[in-house]
Scaffold this active site. Structure first.
Site, PDB file in Angstrom:
ATOM      1  N   CYS A 126       0.840  -1.192   0.000  1.00  0.00           N
ATOM      2  CA  CYS A 126       0.000   0.000   0.000  1.00  0.00           C
ATOM      3  C   CYS A 126       0.884   1.253   0.000  1.00  0.00           C
ATOM      4  O   CYS A 126       1.728   1.386  -0.876  1.00  0.00           O
ATOM      5  CB  CYS A 126      -0.975  -0.050   1.170  1.00  0.00           C
ATOM      6  SG  CYS A 126      -2.271   1.206   1.128  1.00  0.00           S
ATOM      7  N   ASP A 184      -8.651  -2.873  -7.469  1.00  0.00           N
ATOM      8  CA  ASP A 184      -8.196  -1.921  -6.462  1.00  0.00           C
ATOM      9  C   ASP A 184      -8.605  -0.510  -6.885  1.00  0.00           C
ATOM     10  O   ASP A 184      -8.074   0.021  -7.863  1.00  0.00           O
ATOM     11  CB  ASP A 184      -6.676  -2.016  -6.329  1.00  0.00           C
ATOM     12  CG  ASP A 184      -6.107  -1.084  -5.271  1.00  0.00           C
ATOM     13  OD1 ASP A 184      -6.852  -0.234  -4.739  1.00  0.00           O
ATOM     14  OD2 ASP A 184      -4.909  -1.210  -4.971  1.00  0.00           O
ATOM     15  N   HIS A 215      -7.757  -4.243  -3.321  1.00  0.00           N
ATOM     16  CA  HIS A 215      -6.721  -3.635  -2.502  1.00  0.00           C
ATOM     17  C   HIS A 215      -6.584  -4.433  -1.203  1.00  0.00           C
ATOM     18  O   HIS A 215      -7.571  -4.879  -0.628  1.00  0.00           O
ATOM     19  CB  HIS A 215      -7.102  -2.185  -2.180  1.00  0.00           C
ATOM     20  CG  HIS A 215      -6.013  -1.409  -1.528  1.00  0.00           C
ATOM     21  ND1 HIS A 215      -4.907  -0.952  -2.215  1.00  0.00           N
ATOM     22  CD2 HIS A 215      -5.849  -1.002  -0.247  1.00  0.00           C
ATOM     23  CE1 HIS A 215      -4.115  -0.308  -1.392  1.00  0.00           C
ATOM     24  NE2 HIS A 215      -4.665  -0.313  -0.184  1.00  0.00           N
TER      25      HIS A 215
END
Length: 262
Positions: A126, A184, A215
């Site tokens: 991330c 995502d 995600h």
């Protein structure tokens, strides 16, 4: 491979003391080392398990607390609305050069360890994927793994939301592995294509994988976790780290020969 209980070290950085959590194999000996960046929530249980898994495959792993300037040492943000809000707030409160100096501090620390071979990699998830991308600009980094790296395409990391990661992509001399989830929402198709085009433009050595995943599909908590994709991703990242950080890498053999001549 068995691993030692994790330890912590508090490192000096230009923006204050930073805690890093260290995971390493239990067996004595020298190992390659990996700087591993967390999500916006810092060193959560899933991050610790990921670091332990990596250590169990023969690496020293250091996970820094990326928001050490703003939160007490040891702070972990929860996987809830409040934790998400706080993590996203701090993401664009901290200056980009502070993220960079944090990375340099951890890499220098890892190189200084007597149990480290000096072969260094970086990994992140991330926001950590973006931070790993930037950390790979350090010339000693031989391999970098970026999981669904956020904000590279938007150039919105750090204070002022105007980072220069894409502009500096040509500084990455090691090999990159990018892994993305097609579902995502944080990194849409046009964003992924922008990053890929820039890597092609500057001649980066990289591998690119897009999976049908959301995600945070690597995070082994919550409804977005995908064990099958996680296993595939582990195979890919271990292949890269073993090949680029192990003794069999041709570039490394050249370095060893050069060291011997001195």
């Amino acid at each position: 491979m068995l691993i030692k209980d994790s330890e912590v070290v508090d490192l000096n950085t230009p923006t204050g003391e930073m805690r890093a959590h260290i995971f390493r194999p239990a067996a004595p000996g020298k190992y390659p080392a990996i700087l591993m960046f967390s999500e916006i929530f810092q060193i959560t249980a899933p991050i610790r398990r990921t670091a332990a898994m990596l250590a169990g495959h023969g690496f020293i792993v250091a996970c820094p607390e990326i928001y050490h300037e703003f939160e007490p040492l040891g702070t972990v943000l929860a996987y809830d609305e409040a934790g998400t809000t706080r993590g996203n707030e701090l993401k664009t409160t901290k200056p980009v050069d502070a993220y960079d100096s944090d990375a340099k501090a951890v890499l220098d620390y890892l190189k200084s360890r007597s149990d480290c071979t000096g072969r260094l990699g970086v990994m992140g998830i991330c926001i950590g994927g973006h931070l790993a991308f930037r950390a790979a600009m350090n010339p000693e980094v031989r391999a970098a793994v970026c999981f669904y790296a956020t904000d590279i395409h938007k150039k919105s990391l750090g204070l002022g939301k105007n980072d220069n990661s894409l502009e500096r992509a040509g500084e990455i001399k090691g090999e990159l592995l990018h892994i993305w989830g097609r579902q995502d929402p944080h990194v849409p198709l046009e964003g992924r294509n922008m990053v890929k085009a820039r890597l092609d433009e500057v001649g980066t050595r990289y591998t690119w994988h897009e999976f049908n995943g959301q995600h945070a599909f690597m995070r082994d908590e919550g409804h977005r976790y995908d064990p099958a994709l996680s296993r595939l991703s582990w195979d890919l990242l271990l292949e890269l780290f073993n090949r680029r950080l192990g003794w069999g890498d041709l570039d490394m053999e050249s370095d060893v020969s050069a060291e011997a001549r001195h």
